[in-house]
Design a protein around this motif. Structure first.
Motif, PDB file in Angstrom:
ATOM      1  N   SER A 299       0.822  -1.199   0.000  1.00  0.00           N
ATOM      2  CA  SER A 299       0.000   0.000   0.000  1.00  0.00           C
ATOM      3  C   SER A 299       0.862   1.257   0.000  1.00  0.00           C
ATOM      4  O   SER A 299       0.596   2.220  -0.741  1.00  0.00           O
TER       5      SER A 299
ATOM      6  N   ARG B 168       0.825   3.985  -3.090  1.00  0.00           N
ATOM      7  CA  ARG B 168       0.340   5.327  -2.784  1.00  0.00           C
ATOM      8  C   ARG B 168       1.437   6.377  -2.982  1.00  0.00           C
ATOM      9  O   ARG B 168       1.154   7.497  -3.422  1.00  0.00           O
TER      10      ARG B 168
ATOM     11  N   ARG C 208       0.966   9.376  -5.664  1.00  0.00           N
ATOM     12  CA  ARG C 208       1.082  10.805  -5.339  1.00  0.00           C
ATOM     13  C   ARG C 208       2.040  11.493  -6.306  1.00  0.00           C
ATOM     14  O   ARG C 208       1.791  12.624  -6.742  1.00  0.00           O
TER      15      ARG C 208
ATOM     16  N   GLU D  17      -3.261  14.375  -1.863  1.00  0.00           N
ATOM     17  CA  GLU D  17      -3.651  13.446  -0.796  1.00  0.00           C
ATOM     18  C   GLU D  17      -4.581  12.393  -1.365  1.00  0.00           C
ATOM     19  O   GLU D  17      -5.526  12.712  -2.091  1.00  0.00           O
ATOM     20  N   ILE D  18      -4.295  11.140  -1.044  1.00  0.00           N
ATOM     21  CA  ILE D  18      -5.115  10.019  -1.502  1.00  0.00           C
ATOM     22  C   ILE D  18      -5.796   9.399  -0.284  1.00  0.00           C
ATOM     23  O   ILE D  18      -5.138   9.014   0.681  1.00  0.00           O
ATOM     24  N   GLY D  19      -7.110   9.315  -0.328  1.00  0.00           N
ATOM     25  CA  GLY D  19      -7.873   8.650   0.713  1.00  0.00           C
ATOM     26  C   GLY D  19      -8.488   7.379   0.170  1.00  0.00           C
ATOM     27  O   GLY D  19      -8.040   6.844  -0.853  1.00  0.00           O
ATOM     28  N   HIS D  20      -9.514   6.894   0.833  1.00  0.00           N
ATOM     29  CA  HIS D  20     -10.198   5.707   0.323  1.00  0.00           C
ATOM     30  C   HIS D  20     -11.630   5.675   0.827  1.00  0.00           C
ATOM     31  O   HIS D  20     -11.958   6.228   1.891  1.00  0.00           O
ATOM     32  N   GLU D  21     -12.480   5.051   0.040  1.00  0.00           N
ATOM     33  CA  GLU D  21     -13.872   4.847   0.417  1.00  0.00           C
ATOM     34  C   GLU D  21     -13.951   3.725   1.456  1.00  0.00           C
ATOM     35  O   GLU D  21     -12.984   2.966   1.633  1.00  0.00           O
TER      36      GLU D  21
ATOM     37  N   PRO E 274      -9.606   3.660  -3.723  1.00  0.00           N
ATOM     38  CA  PRO E 274      -8.894   4.917  -3.496  1.00  0.00           C
ATOM     39  C   PRO E 274      -9.628   6.093  -4.123  1.00  0.00           C
ATOM     40  O   PRO E 274     -10.353   5.935  -5.108  1.00  0.00           O
TER      41      PRO E 274
ATOM     42  N   VAL F 147      -8.357  12.977  -2.554  1.00  0.00           N
ATOM     43  CA  VAL F 147      -8.862  13.918  -1.557  1.00  0.00           C
ATOM     44  C   VAL F 147      -8.387  15.333  -1.876  1.00  0.00           C
ATOM     45  O   VAL F 147      -9.134  16.296  -1.769  1.00  0.00           O
TER      46      VAL F 147
ATOM     47  N   HIS G   4      -8.854  19.077  -4.229  1.00  0.00           N
ATOM     48  CA  HIS G   4     -10.292  18.867  -4.128  1.00  0.00           C
ATOM     49  C   HIS G   4     -10.985  19.241  -5.434  1.00  0.00           C
ATOM     50  O   HIS G   4     -10.624  20.221  -6.084  1.00  0.00           O
TER      51      HIS G   4
END
Length: 202
Positions: free
Chosen positions: A33, A37, A41, A56-60, A65, A68, A71
């Protein structure tokens, strides 16, 4: 659809997928991971013309992924890592990407295939089966990533058909959905053959 091979490449148009060979040998899921990631980025920063710390990478909740920051890009992201190879897909619609190592010595788990896929697979000569399974499985995993379900969706519940060396189609009677995608062979940092698949949903 563009295939790119370096995190320094930018895509002149989307959709696009980056297949980045590294010398990394992640030993577990957290290391995989972190690897994917960090490269994602870098790719996104180059694509957006930003510094890496602005991305910035988030996740559900289900694990897919998402971007974020920055925006409001409106773009969909998918990531995969296998045996040091990182795949990153970027598109304006839901997208899935996967990479699988061509395992020459192991027996593939045929029970997880749709009956039509299994019949097709068993019709192949034995030397062709390792590559065919890697391509088929990468396509199946790319599809469930695009759905956002992962393999909470049973892999045998839909059918993938390989259409030559560069394309595949998905027939999903459960969702009434048909999709088409792209497949590609590449090498990882250790020069093993890897199968990659990309699919985007309307």
């Amino acid at each position: 659809m563009l295939w790119l091979s370096s995190a320094d490449n930018t895509a002149p148009a989307l959709p696009a997928a980056w297949l980045i060979a590294t010398q990394a040998q992640p030993a577990n899921l957290p290391e995989r991971s972190t690897l994917r990631r960090s490269l994602a980025r870098k790719v996104l920063a180059r694509q957006f013309g930003l510094a890496e710390d602005a991305v910035e990478i988030g996740h559900e909740p289900a694990g897919r992924p998402l971007i974020v920051a920055p925006h409001g890009s409106g773009l969909h992201l998918s990531l995969a890592t296998r045996a040091g190879l990182v795949a990153i897909a970027l598109a304006h619609l839901p997208v899935g990407v996967d990479v699988e190592q061509v395992a020459l010595a192991s027996e593939p788990p045929l029970a997880v295939l749709h009956p039509d896929e299994r019949s097709w697979f068993e019709s192949l000569p034995a030397p062709a089966r390792p590559l065919a399974f890697a391509q088929l499985w990468s396509a199946k995993e790319a599809y469930v990533k695009a759905l956002g379900t992962g393999f909470a969706r049973a892999p045998e519940s839909f059918t993938v058909q390989l259409d030559g060396s560069e394309r595949f189609t998905v027939r999903d009677d459960q969702d009434g959905r048909h999709a088409s995608g792209f497949i590609r062979l590449t090498k990882n940092g250790g020069h093993e053959t890897m199968a990659a698949a990309f699919v985007m949903l309307d």
